[in-house]
Design an enzyme around this catalytic site. Structure first.
Site, PDB file in Angstrom:
ATOM      1  N   VAL A  37      -1.685   2.024  -7.848  1.00 28.60           N
ATOM      2  CA  VAL A  37      -0.432   1.920  -8.615  1.00 28.60           C
ATOM      3  C   VAL A  37      -0.648   1.039  -9.846  1.00 28.60           C
ATOM      4  O   VAL A  37      -0.266   1.406 -10.974  1.00 28.60           O
ATOM      5  CB  VAL A  37       0.717   1.362  -7.740  1.00 28.60           C
ATOM      6  CG1 VAL A  37       2.007   1.265  -8.552  1.00 28.60           C
ATOM      7  CG2 VAL A  37       0.932   2.226  -6.503  1.00 28.60           C
ATOM      8  N   ALA A  88      -4.612  -9.478 -13.094  1.00 26.17           N
ATOM      9  CA  ALA A  88      -5.312 -10.337 -12.134  1.00 26.17           C
ATOM     10  C   ALA A  88      -5.849  -9.486 -10.987  1.00 26.17           C
ATOM     11  O   ALA A  88      -5.111  -8.698 -10.385  1.00 26.17           O
ATOM     12  CB  ALA A  88      -4.358 -11.401 -11.601  1.00 26.17           C
ATOM     13  N   LYS A 123       6.653  -3.798  -0.318  1.00 22.39           N
ATOM     14  CA  LYS A 123       7.702  -3.602   0.705  1.00 22.39           C
ATOM     15  C   LYS A 123       7.616  -4.633   1.822  1.00 22.39           C
ATOM     16  O   LYS A 123       8.633  -5.120   2.311  1.00 22.39           O
ATOM     17  CB  LYS A 123       7.615  -2.194   1.272  1.00 22.39           C
ATOM     18  CG  LYS A 123       6.266  -1.874   1.890  1.00 22.39           C
ATOM     19  CD  LYS A 123       5.934  -0.415   1.896  1.00 22.39           C
ATOM     20  CE  LYS A 123       4.428  -0.257   2.112  1.00 22.39           C
ATOM     21  NZ  LYS A 123       3.962   1.093   1.961  1.00 22.39           N
ATOM     22  N   GLU A 164      12.215  -1.400  -7.082  1.00 18.04           N
ATOM     23  CA  GLU A 164      12.518   0.022  -6.869  1.00 18.04           C
ATOM     24  C   GLU A 164      11.367   0.753  -6.160  1.00 18.04           C
ATOM     25  O   GLU A 164      11.581   1.635  -5.324  1.00 18.04           O
ATOM     26  CB  GLU A 164      12.801   0.684  -8.226  1.00 18.04           C
ATOM     27  CG  GLU A 164      13.226   2.134  -8.159  1.00 18.04           C
ATOM     28  CD  GLU A 164      14.511   2.334  -7.385  1.00 18.04           C
ATOM     29  OE1 GLU A 164      15.567   1.929  -7.869  1.00 18.04           O
ATOM     30  OE2 GLU A 164      14.462   2.883  -6.259  1.00 18.04           O
ATOM     31  N   VAL A 185      10.467   1.109  -1.888  1.00 18.96           N
ATOM     32  CA  VAL A 185      10.980   2.091  -0.922  1.00 18.96           C
ATOM     33  C   VAL A 185      10.924   3.471  -1.556  1.00 18.96           C
ATOM     34  O   VAL A 185      11.488   3.701  -2.623  1.00 18.96           O
ATOM     35  CB  VAL A 185      12.443   1.775  -0.527  1.00 18.96           C
ATOM     36  CG1 VAL A 185      12.964   2.836   0.444  1.00 18.96           C
ATOM     37  CG2 VAL A 185      12.542   0.397   0.096  1.00 18.96           C
ATOM     38  N   GLU A 239      -1.541   3.935   5.150  1.00 19.47           N
ATOM     39  CA  GLU A 239      -1.840   2.542   4.836  1.00 19.47           C
ATOM     40  C   GLU A 239      -3.276   2.236   5.259  1.00 19.47           C
ATOM     41  O   GLU A 239      -3.855   2.965   6.081  1.00 19.47           O
ATOM     42  CB  GLU A 239      -0.891   1.616   5.615  1.00 19.47           C
ATOM     43  CG  GLU A 239       0.575   1.769   5.279  1.00 19.47           C
ATOM     44  CD  GLU A 239       0.903   1.389   3.856  1.00 19.47           C
ATOM     45  OE1 GLU A 239       0.541   0.293   3.425  1.00 19.47           O
ATOM     46  OE2 GLU A 239       1.522   2.215   3.150  1.00 19.47           O
ATOM     47  N   ASP A 261       5.878   0.534   8.739  1.00 20.84           N
ATOM     48  CA  ASP A 261       6.144   0.761   7.312  1.00 20.84           C
ATOM     49  C   ASP A 261       7.585   1.241   7.111  1.00 20.84           C
ATOM     50  O   ASP A 261       8.319   0.743   6.257  1.00 20.84           O
ATOM     51  CB  ASP A 261       5.127   1.797   6.793  1.00 20.84           C
ATOM     52  CG  ASP A 261       5.381   2.222   5.362  1.00 20.84           C
ATOM     53  OD1 ASP A 261       4.918   1.531   4.451  1.00 20.84           O
ATOM     54  OD2 ASP A 261       6.046   3.257   5.166  1.00 20.84           O
ATOM     55  N   LYS A 283      10.960  -0.555   5.227  1.00 24.88           N
ATOM     56  CA  LYS A 283      11.813   0.118   4.243  1.00 24.88           C
ATOM     57  C   LYS A 283      13.258   0.198   4.744  1.00 24.88           C
ATOM     58  O   LYS A 283      14.211   0.073   3.958  1.00 24.88           O
ATOM     59  CB  LYS A 283      11.237   1.501   3.939  1.00 24.88           C
ATOM     60  CG  LYS A 283       9.886   1.422   3.220  1.00 24.88           C
ATOM     61  CD  LYS A 283       9.130   2.727   3.262  1.00 24.88           C
ATOM     62  CE  LYS A 283       7.809   2.662   2.497  1.00 24.88           C
ATOM     63  NZ  LYS A 283       6.910   3.795   2.779  1.00 24.88           N
ATOM     64  N   GLY A 291       1.789   7.611  -3.918  1.00 19.63           N
ATOM     65  CA  GLY A 291       0.952   8.123  -5.019  1.00 19.63           C
ATOM     66  C   GLY A 291       0.948   7.124  -6.157  1.00 19.63           C
ATOM     67  O   GLY A 291       1.984   6.525  -6.472  1.00 19.63           O
TER      68      GLY A 291
HETATM   69  N1  HSE Z   1       1.859   4.734   3.778  1.00 23.12           N
HETATM   70  C1  HSE Z   1       3.050   4.936   3.049  1.00 23.12           C
HETATM   71  C2  HSE Z   1       3.618   6.299   3.394  1.00 23.12           C
HETATM   72  C3  HSE Z   1       2.773   4.823   1.569  1.00 23.12           C
HETATM   73  O1  HSE Z   1       2.940   7.050   4.128  1.00 23.12           O
HETATM   74  O2  HSE Z   1       4.717   6.627   2.995  1.00 23.12           O
HETATM   75  C4  HSE Z   1       3.983   4.652   0.703  1.00 23.12           C
HETATM   76  O3  HSE Z   1       4.742   3.530   1.028  1.00 23.12           O
END
Ligand code: HSE
Length: 331
Positions: free
Chosen positions: A17, A46, A106, A130, A133, A191, A202, A206, A308
């Site tokens: 990202v 950094a 997150k 933003e 999530v 992840e 995860d 969220k 992505g």
């Molecule tokens: N591992 C996360 C997913 C990536 O599968 O949605 C995006 O937060």
């Protein structure tokens, strides 16, 4: 050159990202300057390892290992390094110095969102996330701002792309869970620790963020009921299909009212049966969607890429432009 003033933007982290955020900032500099009324000047990036391979070719002189120094003197800090403790400390330092902060972290927001929001409020800085999530999908700002005059009653989210991909492959193509998971990994959806996806951690992070914003309260992550997809079998998916349902890992947040009129918020993540007629049933592959039910607005659905590099960078840049405009208006 033009007469725009510079806003100093410090980027922390240059993963998939971060690299895209840097690329877009550099490539779209003039356009963004015209849109914002100030130049978003990327002062540095950094990173832990100056020589690590990057997704994008970026000017070498931008890189530094000194995140603390970079944060000092920034007008806006964009945190995309991940992890919790170091990111938290750098963000607090940035906020205390009056910088606005944009993050996609997150785990950090789920764990320390209220503390960071308080720190931002104390100095009149803006903290926005933003991208934390559902990747590219605008959902935080719509919940916080567009729906601020409404009463949200329920939020149903497919907010984890990899588990949606796995369940979708099992449902539509009869893949085994192992095969589907291998492809999800190749596509980069998972992840670094896939347990976070598969066991619903995860999605629970969220869910915490969505519930807290939708219901104007703090819903701690350990208050979210969590069940992942590791127990879901092909036979269950098949049986659900025959009965007209699909199994999706849902993050659900809703306002509950007790008999005595007191209200509370329930947040939970589990593999749920969804009728094939429901719009969420049509969310295939690694896509995400958040279905919102509100008293006045009725039903809304926000759909798109939940992960992505470049897709998530879109949400980060939106927050960055918003923060930059505040600086311009504030003088
Ligand atoms: N591992 C996360 C997913 C990536 O599968 O949605 C995006 O937060």
């Amino acid at each position: 050159m033009n007469g725009y003033r510079d806003l100093r933007v410090a980027l922390l982290g240059c993963g998939s990202v971060g690299a895209q955020v840097a690329r877009l900032l550099l490539e779209q500099g003039d356009e963004l300057a015209a849109r914002v009324g100030a130049r978003l000047h990327l002062t540095g990036i950094a990173v832990r390892d100056l020589d690590a391979p990057r997704d994008v070719d970026l000017p070498r002189e931008l890189f530094t290992t000194d995140a603390e120094q970079l944060v000092l003197g920034a007008d806006i800090v964009v945190e995309l390094m991940g992890g919790i403790e170091t990111a938290r400390e750098l963000i607090l330092r940035a906020l205390e110095s009056g910088a606005d902060v944009v993050t996609a972290n997150k785990a950090l927001i789920a764990e320390h969102g209220p503390e960071l929001a308080d720190a931002a409020e104390q100095v009149g800085a803006q903290l926005s996330y933003e991208a934390a999530v559902a990747g590219a999908i605008p959902i935080i700002r719509p919940l916080r701002e567009s729906l601020a005059g409404d009463h949200i009653t329920r939020v149903l989210g497919i907010v984890n792309g990899s588990t949606n991909y796995i369940l979708d492959r099992m449902d539509r193509f009869g893949d085994s869970a192992e095969d589907a998971m291998r492809v999800a990994s190749e596509l980069g959806y998972l992840e670094a620790d896939p347990t976070l996806d598969v066991e619903g951690y995860d999605a629970a992070q969220k869910a915490t963020i969505l519930a807290s914003i939708a219901f104007h309260t703090v819903v701690p992550v350990d208050a979210v009921y969590r069940e992942g997809i590791s127990g879901v079998t092909s036979a269950q998916i098949e049986a659900a299909r025959h009965a007209g349902y699909v199994i999706k890992l849902l993050a659900i947040a809703e306002r509950l009212t007790a008999a005595d009129g007191t209200t509370g918020v329930s947040a939970r993540v589990y593999p749920a049966l969804i009728s094939r007629d429901h719009p969420l049933a049509a969310v295939h592959g690694g896509k995400n969607a958040v279905f919102v039910e509100a008293e006045a607005a009725g039903e809304l659905m926000f759909y798109g890429a939940g992960a992505g590099g470049v897709e998530t960078a879109s949400a980060v840049l939106g927050d960055l432009v918003s923060a930059a405009r505040r600086h311009v208006i504030g003088g």
